[in-house]
Design a protein around this motif. Structure first.
Motif, PDB file in Angstrom:
ATOM      1  N   TYR A   3     -22.384 -55.100  15.366  1.00  0.00           N
ATOM      2  CA  TYR A   3     -22.379 -56.301  16.212  1.00  0.00           C
ATOM      3  C   TYR A   3     -21.148 -57.162  15.932  1.00  0.00           C
ATOM      4  O   TYR A   3     -20.643 -57.846  16.823  1.00  0.00           O
ATOM      5  N   HIS A   4     -20.676 -57.101  14.695  1.00  0.00           N
ATOM      6  CA  HIS A   4     -19.479 -57.853  14.334  1.00  0.00           C
ATOM      7  C   HIS A   4     -18.297 -57.402  15.185  1.00  0.00           C
ATOM      8  O   HIS A   4     -17.505 -58.211  15.680  1.00  0.00           O
ATOM      9  N   LYS A   6     -18.387 -56.225  18.101  1.00  0.00           N
ATOM     10  CA  LYS A   6     -18.588 -56.546  19.509  1.00  0.00           C
ATOM     11  C   LYS A   6     -18.239 -58.001  19.846  1.00  0.00           C
ATOM     12  O   LYS A   6     -18.235 -58.383  21.015  1.00  0.00           O
ATOM     13  N   LEU A   7     -17.974 -58.808  18.807  1.00  0.00           N
ATOM     14  CA  LEU A   7     -17.646 -60.207  19.043  1.00  0.00           C
ATOM     15  C   LEU A   7     -16.304 -60.332  19.752  1.00  0.00           C
ATOM     16  O   LEU A   7     -15.363 -59.591  19.485  1.00  0.00           O
ATOM     17  N   THR A   8     -16.224 -61.283  20.654  1.00  0.00           N
ATOM     18  CA  THR A   8     -14.998 -61.526  21.415  1.00  0.00           C
ATOM     19  C   THR A   8     -14.364 -62.833  20.953  1.00  0.00           C
ATOM     20  O   THR A   8     -14.816 -63.452  19.986  1.00  0.00           O
ATOM     21  N   ASP A   9     -13.321 -63.250  21.683  1.00  0.00           N
ATOM     22  CA  ASP A   9     -12.652 -64.505  21.361  1.00  0.00           C
ATOM     23  C   ASP A   9     -13.282 -65.694  22.058  1.00  0.00           C
ATOM     24  O   ASP A   9     -12.743 -66.803  22.000  1.00  0.00           O
ATOM     25  N   ASP A  10     -14.416 -65.490  22.706  1.00  0.00           N
ATOM     26  CA  ASP A  10     -15.121 -66.602  23.350  1.00  0.00           C
ATOM     27  C   ASP A  10     -15.532 -67.618  22.291  1.00  0.00           C
ATOM     28  O   ASP A  10     -15.799 -67.274  21.131  1.00  0.00           O
ATOM     29  N   GLU A  12     -18.316 -69.210  21.941  1.00  0.00           N
ATOM     30  CA  GLU A  12     -19.646 -68.965  21.395  1.00  0.00           C
ATOM     31  C   GLU A  12     -19.617 -67.881  20.322  1.00  0.00           C
ATOM     32  O   GLU A  12     -20.253 -67.998  19.264  1.00  0.00           O
ATOM     33  N   ASP A  13     -18.875 -66.786  20.611  1.00  0.00           N
ATOM     34  CA  ASP A  13     -18.811 -65.695  19.638  1.00  0.00           C
ATOM     35  C   ASP A  13     -18.098 -66.133  18.360  1.00  0.00           C
ATOM     36  O   ASP A  13     -18.496 -65.770  17.245  1.00  0.00           O
ATOM     37  N   GLN A  14     -17.038 -66.925  18.512  1.00  0.00           N
ATOM     38  CA  GLN A  14     -16.296 -67.381  17.341  1.00  0.00           C
ATOM     39  C   GLN A  14     -17.111 -68.361  16.499  1.00  0.00           C
ATOM     40  O   GLN A  14     -17.031 -68.346  15.269  1.00  0.00           O
ATOM     41  N   SER A  16     -20.339 -68.215  16.252  1.00  0.00           N
ATOM     42  CA  SER A  16     -21.296 -67.344  15.556  1.00  0.00           C
ATOM     43  C   SER A  16     -20.649 -66.674  14.358  1.00  0.00           C
ATOM     44  O   SER A  16     -21.247 -66.585  13.278  1.00  0.00           O
ATOM     45  N   LEU A  17     -19.400 -66.217  14.537  1.00  0.00           N
ATOM     46  CA  LEU A  17     -18.685 -65.580  13.432  1.00  0.00           C
ATOM     47  C   LEU A  17     -18.441 -66.562  12.282  1.00  0.00           C
ATOM     48  O   LEU A  17     -18.612 -66.220  11.108  1.00  0.00           O
TER      49      LEU A  17
END
Length: 452
Positions: A3-4, A6-10, A12-14, A16-17
């Motif tokens: 899943y890590h 699959k994270l994008t530069d959006d 929300e994803d950042q 979460s990271l």
């Protein structure tokens, strides 16, 4: 990791990271993401709180306050923001400074701080007050606030309730530096009490994990951990290297001065050891067996045997007091403080009629008498020396006392007669080979061994 990837530069994803990095204690990585997002989205003021929280975790309290202030200017009543500010103040100053910040929240509602209905505030108020009402406040919060369990463990440790602390910690697999440190402290305390080598080895390893880590090797807790690691390994020169590096921050803290004093004494730096040990004010620390033994040895090696004897006189009869009087006897003999060595050997011989103690007592009595003759000890001690020798039923006592009496007769010879004889010999060209030695002896004050 699937899943890590699959994270994008959006955004929300950042976010979460960044939160994952934070939960894994990777605070610098989380900070980098939050700061980049903040540059791109200035209107996301809450990001300032996240960045400030990361800096707080990395012990940059001034920086944390500066960044947090941007958010508090817009939301001065934020419980999370004010609480973080209070935590920074408690770290920079003390618990009272932290409580003063929390009090502002209660003042705005016109209530007492103890009446403020918020778990976070209740928890930190208890911490700021050094565990006040901890048994009422912390147990209900264990499942709600992770730090509540750790602070309850600290409360038990401070009250020497080591088994209760172990019970709370036994199911926790350490993952943060604080958890490693607490488990190390618990294992070290119980290991020393039970003489459990396995627990002591585990404690040493926990301390080393924190102290040698790249994130903590240059922090105060990290260097404390390394000093404790080497303390358990009895490598005291290494202990001093780490303790000296943080002296400027902890020079007036009892725990620091206690450990520094013990390490200095163990490595032979007795003057420094006495300085640090006498700075300790906590009565519990000052009644510790290791503290008393180290201070007594430091006094003796620094030429203050009387103070070490006074430490013994304050103790009740016990195995520890027996060990202390043995230390005084042997160390005073080694350092040439024969009068106090004699007093200690006299006590030992009365407690245990071991021939070894008589040998020490005999040697000390002769050494003490020799120092009186040399003027290094007061002549009043001679009466007490005689009394202590008579406490022993040994035929050698009479020989020693007889020798002392012979010296007494020499001391009581008329000095003026010898001076007249010396003058007559000089005027008549007569050489008296041993006259100088006799005069040197008879010039000493008249001594009294015993009452008539």
């Amino acid at each position: 990791m699937i899943y890590h990837q699959k994270l994008t530069d959006d955004t929300e994803d950042q976010l979460s990271l960044a939160s994952i990095h934070y939960l894994r204690n990777h605070y610098q990585e989380a900070t980098d993401i939050y700061k980049r997002l903040l540059l791109e989205n200035r209107e996301y003021l809450a990001l300032n709180v996240y960045v400030a929280l990361c800096y707080y975790k990395m012990d940059y309290y001034d920086v944390s306050l500066e960044i947090l202030q941007v958010y508090l200017q817009q939301f001065p009543d934020s419980i999370v923001g004010v609480n973080l500010k209070a935590c920074n103040h408690s770290r920079l100053y003390d618990g009272k400074a932290g409580e003063a910040e929390l009090k502002k929240l209660a003042d705005k509602q016109g209530i007492s701080i103890t009446q403020y209905d918020n778990d976070l505030v209740r928890h930190n108020l208890c911490v700021f007050r050094n565990g006040e009402n901890a048994m009422q406040v912390l147990p209900p919060l264990i499942d709600a606030i992770p730090e509540a369990r750790l602070n309850l463990i600290i409360y038990h440790l401070r009250n020497e309730e080591y088994r209760d602390a172990l019970q709370l910690m036994k199911d926790i697999e350490p993952s943060t530096p604080d958890e490693y440190i607490l488990k190390g402290v618990i294992f070290a305390c119980i290991g020393q009490i039970d003489d459990n080598k396995e627990m002591l080895k585990s404690a040493q390893q926990y301390f080393q994990l924190v102290g040698a880590s790249s994130s903590h090797c240059d922090t105060i807790p990290g260097r404390q951990c390394m000093s404790m690691c080497f303390f358990l390994l009895k490598q005291f020169d290494e202990v001093l290297i780490y303790l000296k590096s943080i002296k400027a921050y902890l020079f007036n803290v009892d725990e620091y001065n206690y450990n520094m004093g013990i390490a200095k004494c163990a490595s032979g730096h007795y003057k420094d050891a006495e300085e640090h040990l006498t700075m300790v004010t906590n009565p519990k620390f000052k009644s510790e067996y290791s503290y008393i033994m180290a201070l007594a040895r430091s006094y003796i090696y620094n030429g203050k045997p009387r103070l070490s004897w006074e430490l013994y006189l304050k103790l009740e009869t016990s195995h520890e007091s027996f060990n202390l009087v043995q230390l005084i006897a042997n160390d005073c003999y080694k350092m040439g403080h024969f009068f106090y060595s004699l007093k200690a050997f006299d006590v030992l011989e009365r407690l245990d009629p071991n021939p070894v103690f008589w040998d020490g007592k005999r040697g000390s009595s002769v050494g003490a008498f020799q120092q009186i003759v040399a003027g290094r000890e007061p002549r009043e001690n001679l009466r007490e020396i005689s009394i202590m020798l008579r406490n022993t039923e040994n035929p050698q006592v009479e020989y020693i006392l007889r020798a002392f009496k012979v010296m007494k007769l020499i001391f009581t010879s008329r000095y003026t007669d010898i001076c007249v004889k010396k003058k007559w010999a000089k005027e008549n060209g007569v050489k008296v080979r041993s006259l100088k030695l006799i005069v040197c002896i008879c010039c000493l004050p008249v001594l009294c061994l015993e009452s008539n």
